[in-house]
Write a protein that holds these residues in place. Sequence first.
Motif, PDB file in Angstrom:
ATOM      1  N   LEU A   1       0.828  -1.205   0.000  1.00 35.96           N
ATOM      2  CA  LEU A   1       0.000   0.000   0.000  1.00 35.96           C
ATOM      3  C   LEU A   1       0.864   1.258   0.000  1.00 35.96           C
ATOM      4  N   LYS A   2       1.877   1.289   0.843  1.00 35.33           N
ATOM      5  CA  LYS A   2       2.724   2.474   0.959  1.00 35.33           C
ATOM      6  C   LYS A   2       3.461   2.780  -0.339  1.00 35.33           C
ATOM      7  N   VAL A   3       3.977   1.733  -0.968  1.00 35.93           N
ATOM      8  CA  VAL A   3       4.699   1.927  -2.233  1.00 35.93           C
ATOM      9  C   VAL A   3       3.754   2.465  -3.302  1.00 35.93           C
ATOM     10  N   HIS A   4       2.557   1.931  -3.373  1.00 37.75           N
ATOM     11  CA  HIS A   4       1.621   2.382  -4.394  1.00 37.75           C
ATOM     12  C   HIS A   4       1.090   3.790  -4.117  1.00 37.75           C
ATOM     13  N   ILE A   5       0.920   4.137  -2.864  1.00 39.73           N
ATOM     14  CA  ILE A   5       0.513   5.515  -2.544  1.00 39.73           C
ATOM     15  C   ILE A   5       1.610   6.491  -2.968  1.00 39.73           C
ATOM     16  N   MET A   6       2.855   6.142  -2.725  1.00 36.03           N
ATOM     17  CA  MET A   6       3.962   7.010  -3.150  1.00 36.03           C
ATOM     18  C   MET A   6       4.021   7.100  -4.679  1.00 36.03           C
ATOM     19  N   LEU A   7       3.839   5.985  -5.353  1.00 35.97           N
ATOM     20  CA  LEU A   7       3.841   5.971  -6.812  1.00 35.97           C
ATOM     21  C   LEU A   7       2.737   6.869  -7.373  1.00 35.97           C
ATOM     22  N   VAL A   8       1.531   6.712  -6.864  1.00 31.28           N
ATOM     23  CA  VAL A   8       0.403   7.499  -7.358  1.00 31.28           C
ATOM     24  C   VAL A   8       0.584   8.970  -7.034  1.00 31.28           C
ATOM     25  N   SER A   9       0.997   9.298  -5.816  1.00 32.16           N
ATOM     26  CA  SER A   9       1.142  10.714  -5.475  1.00 32.16           C
ATOM     27  C   SER A   9       2.239  11.387  -6.283  1.00 32.16           C
ATOM     28  N   THR A  10       3.355  10.706  -6.474  1.00 31.14           N
ATOM     29  CA  THR A  10       4.431  11.276  -7.288  1.00 31.14           C
ATOM     30  C   THR A  10       3.969  11.472  -8.728  1.00 31.14           C
ATOM     31  N   SER A  11       3.293  10.488  -9.275  1.00 29.77           N
ATOM     32  CA  SER A  11       2.818  10.584 -10.657  1.00 29.77           C
ATOM     33  C   SER A  11       1.791  11.694 -10.822  1.00 29.77           C
ATOM     34  N   MET A  12       0.929  11.875  -9.834  1.00 30.78           N
ATOM     35  CA  MET A  12      -0.080  12.935  -9.936  1.00 30.78           C
ATOM     36  C   MET A  12       0.538  14.322  -9.775  1.00 30.78           C
ATOM     37  N   ILE A  13       1.529  14.445  -8.918  1.00 33.19           N
ATOM     38  CA  ILE A  13       2.217  15.739  -8.769  1.00 33.19           C
ATOM     39  C   ILE A  13       2.935  16.095 -10.065  1.00 33.19           C
ATOM     40  N   LEU A  14       3.639  15.113 -10.633  1.00 28.01           N
ATOM     41  CA  LEU A  14       4.326  15.361 -11.900  1.00 28.01           C
ATOM     42  C   LEU A  14       3.322  15.622 -13.026  1.00 28.01           C
ATOM     43  N   GLY A  15       2.199  14.928 -13.008  1.00 30.41           N
ATOM     44  CA  GLY A  15       1.152  15.164 -14.012  1.00 30.41           C
ATOM     45  C   GLY A  15       0.573  16.551 -13.912  1.00 30.41           C
ATOM     46  N   ALA A  16       0.329  17.011 -12.696  1.00 30.45           N
ATOM     47  CA  ALA A  16      -0.197  18.370 -12.509  1.00 30.45           C
ATOM     48  C   ALA A  16       0.821  19.404 -12.979  1.00 30.45           C
ATOM     49  N   ALA A  17       2.080  19.185 -12.647  1.00 32.31           N
ATOM     50  CA  ALA A  17       3.126  20.117 -13.080  1.00 32.31           C
ATOM     51  C   ALA A  17       3.236  20.133 -14.600  1.00 32.31           C
ATOM     52  N   THR A  18       3.162  18.978 -15.225  1.00 25.04           N
ATOM     53  CA  THR A  18       3.228  18.886 -16.680  1.00 25.04           C
ATOM     54  C   THR A  18       2.056  19.617 -17.325  1.00 25.04           C
ATOM     55  N   ALA A  19       0.859  19.437 -16.766  1.00 27.35           N
ATOM     56  CA  ALA A  19      -0.316  20.127 -17.298  1.00 27.35           C
ATOM     57  C   ALA A  19      -0.175  21.642 -17.161  1.00 27.35           C
ATOM     58  N   VAL A  20       0.323  22.101 -16.031  1.00 26.25           N
ATOM     59  CA  VAL A  20       0.514  23.544 -15.822  1.00 26.25           C
ATOM     60  C   VAL A  20       1.519  24.097 -16.825  1.00 26.25           C
ATOM     61  N   ILE A  21       2.602  23.381 -17.040  1.00 22.51           N
ATOM     62  CA  ILE A  21       3.598  23.831 -18.024  1.00 22.51           C
ATOM     63  C   ILE A  21       2.966  23.897 -19.410  1.00 22.51           C
ATOM     64  N   GLY A  22       2.158  22.911 -19.758  1.00 16.90           N
ATOM     65  CA  GLY A  22       1.485  22.923 -21.056  1.00 16.90           C
ATOM     66  C   GLY A  22       0.537  24.095 -21.203  1.00 16.90           C
ATOM     67  N   VAL A  23      -0.229  24.391 -20.162  1.00 15.66           N
ATOM     68  CA  VAL A  23      -1.162  25.523 -20.201  1.00 15.66           C
ATOM     69  C   VAL A  23      -0.381  26.828 -20.319  1.00 15.66           C
ATOM     70  N   ARG A  24       0.651  26.974 -19.518  1.00 14.66           N
ATOM     71  CA  ARG A  24       1.454  28.217 -19.573  1.00 14.66           C
ATOM     72  C   ARG A  24       2.102  28.405 -20.945  1.00 14.66           C
ATOM     73  N   ALA A  25       2.526  27.306 -21.557  1.00 13.21           N
ATOM     74  CA  ALA A  25       3.129  27.402 -22.884  1.00 13.21           C
ATOM     75  C   ALA A  25       2.099  27.785 -23.936  1.00 13.21           C
ATOM     76  N   LEU A  26       0.864  27.320 -23.763  1.00 15.94           N
ATOM     77  CA  LEU A  26      -0.190  27.686 -24.710  1.00 15.94           C
ATOM     78  C   LEU A  26      -0.620  29.143 -24.571  1.00 15.94           C
ATOM     79  N   VAL A  27      -0.657  29.611 -23.328  1.00 19.13           N
ATOM     80  CA  VAL A  27      -1.117  30.975 -23.065  1.00 19.13           C
ATOM     81  C   VAL A  27      -0.077  32.007 -23.458  1.00 19.13           C
ATOM     82  N   ALA A  28       1.199  31.664 -23.269  1.00 11.76           N
ATOM     83  CA  ALA A  28       2.278  32.640 -23.543  1.00 11.76           C
ATOM     84  C   ALA A  28       2.489  32.865 -25.004  1.00 11.76           C
TER      85      ALA A  28
END
Length: 73
Positions: free
Chosen positions: A46-73
């Motif tokens: 459980l602990k390993v999978h929670i870390m995997l999911v949280s890391t992936s979601m944080i990186l996914g959110a950051a990637t989405a923000v970078i994509g939005v900022r690149a589109l807006v700029a």
Amino acid sequence: MNLPTPLALVLLLSGVWSLVVWPPFLRRVLRDPRSRDDNGKGTRFLKVHIMLVSTSMILGAATAVIGVRALVA
């Protein structure tokens, strides 16, 4: 940020994909019998999978923000 529109869209879609795919996976992990021991305590599985999911979601959110900022700029 100066990125070509197709690359910005790839970043945005990749980030959204991560944010959509990982929560259902986490729900399945939480229901998995390997997630809890006989006393109900979370296992290493459980602990390993929670870390995997949280890391992936944080990186996914950051990637989405970078994509939005690149589109807006």
